[in-house]
Design an enzyme around this catalytic site. Structure first.
Site, PDB file in Angstrom:
ATOM      1  CG  HIS A  87     -38.134  46.407 -33.595  1.00  0.00           C
ATOM      2  ND1 HIS A  87     -37.344  45.924 -32.959  1.00  0.00           N
ATOM      3  CD2 HIS A  87     -37.835  45.650 -34.940  1.00  0.00           C
ATOM      4  CE1 HIS A  87     -36.714  45.032 -33.120  1.00  0.00           C
ATOM      5  NE2 HIS A  87     -36.958  44.639 -34.397  1.00  0.00           N
ATOM      6  CG  ASP A 166     -36.813  36.487 -28.584  1.00  0.00           C
ATOM      7  OD1 ASP A 166     -37.079  35.988 -29.604  1.00  0.00           O
ATOM      8  OD2 ASP A 166     -36.212  37.791 -28.299  1.00  0.00           O
ATOM      9  NE  ARG A 173     -35.355  33.384 -35.496  1.00  0.00           N
ATOM     10  CZ  ARG A 173     -35.697  34.629 -35.399  1.00  0.00           C
ATOM     11  NH1 ARG A 173     -36.235  34.994 -34.134  1.00  0.00           N
ATOM     12  NH2 ARG A 173     -35.656  35.301 -36.441  1.00  0.00           N
ATOM     13  CB  SER A 188     -38.174  37.175 -32.553  1.00  0.00           C
ATOM     14  OG  SER A 188     -37.254  37.799 -31.717  1.00  0.00           O
ATOM     15  CE  LYS A 192     -37.452  40.880 -29.056  1.00  0.00           C
ATOM     16  NZ  LYS A 192     -36.234  40.366 -29.717  1.00  0.00           N
TER      17      LYS A 192
HETATM   18  N1  URA Z   1     -35.138  41.581 -34.270  1.00  0.00           N
HETATM   19  C1  URA Z   1     -35.566  40.836 -33.224  1.00  0.00           C
HETATM   20  O1  URA Z   1     -35.780  41.084 -32.081  1.00  0.00           O
HETATM   21  N2  URA Z   1     -35.839  39.387 -33.837  1.00  0.00           N
HETATM   22  C2  URA Z   1     -35.774  39.094 -34.854  1.00  0.00           C
HETATM   23  O2  URA Z   1     -36.025  37.752 -35.015  1.00  0.00           O
HETATM   24  C3  URA Z   1     -35.347  39.793 -35.636  1.00  0.00           C
HETATM   25  C4  URA Z   1     -35.061  41.243 -35.487  1.00  0.00           C
END
Ligand code: URA
Length: 470
Positions: A87, A166, A173, A188, A192
């Protein structure tokens, strides 16, 4: 059993700087998922968390509750230990995933990569892949499993069923100025990843003028939070802190970045791109036991790029995700002209000249990306369409001497370029009267979990700091 506190009570508790218990966090997330919490209440709680923070235990509980708000992916037992993902917190010219996922598959990993779209000035992996005719980012969990069986990797969008809490929290947010909160970002991202049932995860936490984290210190704080929580969710987690002041590689824009990723998949391409791909991949191969240490993992990943096996996996992934086989083959094995023929070209390709001679100090990513976003590489609002062929190729690099009139940027666009946009682009080229000092390395630091066993001497190559448990 004690009566469940009401949502206003929980908001008040966090507002006043108290710690929330795990069952209280679960109850808040249940309210979010089931729709019983009002938007105003969710926004108030998000702001209380943004201002008061959360400790490691609260953040872990939030990530767990969010992961549990939807379905979890299920994989064959034989893949245990091999399921990996990466990520990135978002950058300019970041096409790492396009090369990394197939390279890892070629090394024996299973990579159910779940990626995002670009928002703001940062690009998104899904937009880049959709520049390839026929590519489908929407795949059901069953289709993902079938692609992983045949190919070893897929790159898909987030399904509705994965961590639905989320989606609600992220959307709110965005409109309540609570995006930049380390516990909220951590929960967040990791909710996932936990629902993906991963064995190992590597995070590219970018810092600098074009990144979510402005400074290395703030990136380290986020990385430590991510690694600490990730490890406790049962995922072997590591993070690399990488600079994001200049674009990664030479190309920015969706189809141009696909072309550059293909160069990397052939063992070439810009050195900074290859360095990041092998650094992230090396950590993952080490963490899932396919390499004895990070240097060995980097070497193994580099071999997959050099011997054509990563490119082969990329071609197979394109075919499995909807690209007609002859198109995928032409894109992966064709000449640069044939590749451009597959992806198409913007209607206007023009070169911008250097206005005044000097030494290139840097090409600033943020102003470049902002103009390109306006021209169509990105979107102003979620759901807007992007123009896949719009983008730019850098023709100069930091440390180079340039003279007035020489081209420094090849711009691909599809309409008139305003005077303001032209001036903003010229502002991205930072010149000086003398050569710049040697640039700091793009990869600044690695953050490993406290549970990471020490590797052989010299591993990892980058300076490491452990998650501190906040
Ligand atoms: N990527 C995400 O999935 N969530 C965040 O809060 C920031 C970046």
């Amino acid at each position: 059993m004690a009566a469940q506190a009401s949502l206003p009570t929980l908001i008040r508790k966090k507002r006043d700087g108290e710690r929330l218990e795990e069952d209280e966090i679960r109850s808040f997330v249940r309210g979010v998922t089931e729709g019983t919490a009002q938007e105003g209440q969710i926004g108030a709680m998000l702001m209380a968390i943004r201002l008061r923070g959360m400790d490691g235990g609260e953040t872990l509980a939030l990530a767990r509750a969010m992961a549990g708000s939807g379905r979890a992916l299920a994989w064959p037992q034989a893949w245990r230990g091999l399921l990996v993902d990466k990520h990135s917190t978002g950058g300019v010219g970041d096409k790492v995933s396009l090369a990394l996922a197939p390279a890892l598959a070629a090394c024996g990993c299973k990579v159910p990569m779940i990626s995002g779209r670009g928002l703001g000035h940062t690009g998104g992996t899904l937009d880049k892949l959709e520049a390839i005719p026929g590519f489908r980012v929407t795949q059901t969990p069953e289709q993902m499993r079938s692609i992983l069986e045949r190919v070893g990797c897929c790159i898909v969008g987030q399904s509705e069923e994965l961590a639905p809490a989320d989606r609600v929290l992220y959307g709110l947010r965005d409109v309540t100025a609570t995006v930049d909160s380390p516990p909220l970002v951590t929960a967040s991202i990791l909710s996932k990843k936990a629902a993906e049932q991963l064995s190992a995860l590597v995070l590219d936490v970018k810092f600098g003028s074009a990144a979510l984290c402005p400074t290395q210190d703030s990136a380290r704080e986020l990385a430590q939070s991510l690694v600490w929580v990730g490890e406790r969710l049962g995922i072997r987690t590591a993070a690399v802190l990488s600079r994001m002041d200049e674009p990664l590689g030479r190309c920015v824009g969706n189809s141009l970045e696909v072309l550059e990723a293909l160069e990397c998949l052939e063992g070439g391409g810009p050195p900074d791109l290859r360095e990041l791909v092998t650094a992230l991949g090396g950590l993952l191969l080490w963490h899932c036991g396919l390499a004895g240490g990070v240097p060995q993992g980097q070497e193994r990943l580099g071999r997959a790029l050099d011997d054509g096996s990563a490119l082969c996996a990329f071609e197979a992934m394109l075919g499995a995700q909807g690209v007609p086989p002859d198109t995928a083959h032409r894109l992966c094995t064709g000449t640069p002209e044939q590749r451009r023929g597959v992806l198409g070209q913007a209607s206007i390709v023009e070169e911008l000249p250097v206005l005044q001679g000097g030494w290139v100090q840097r090409v600033a990513a943020l102003p470049l990306a902002r103009v390109l976003q306006e021209l169509g590489t990105g979107r102003a609002r979620a759901g807007d369409a992007v123009k896949p062929r719009v983008g730019a190729e850098l023709l100069v690099a930091a440390g180079q001497r340039v003279r007035a009139g020489e081209p420094w940027l090849r711009l691909h666009h599809e309409g008139a370029l305003s005077g303001a946009a032209r001036r903003a682009l010229q502002g991205a080229l930072c010149l000086g009267p003398a050569p710049p000092p040697a640039p700091p390395p793009r990869l600044a630091e690695t953050v490993l979990g406290p549970g990471t066993p020490p590797g052989p001497p010299g591993t990892p190559e980058l300076p490491a700091s452990a998650g501190d448990g906040r």
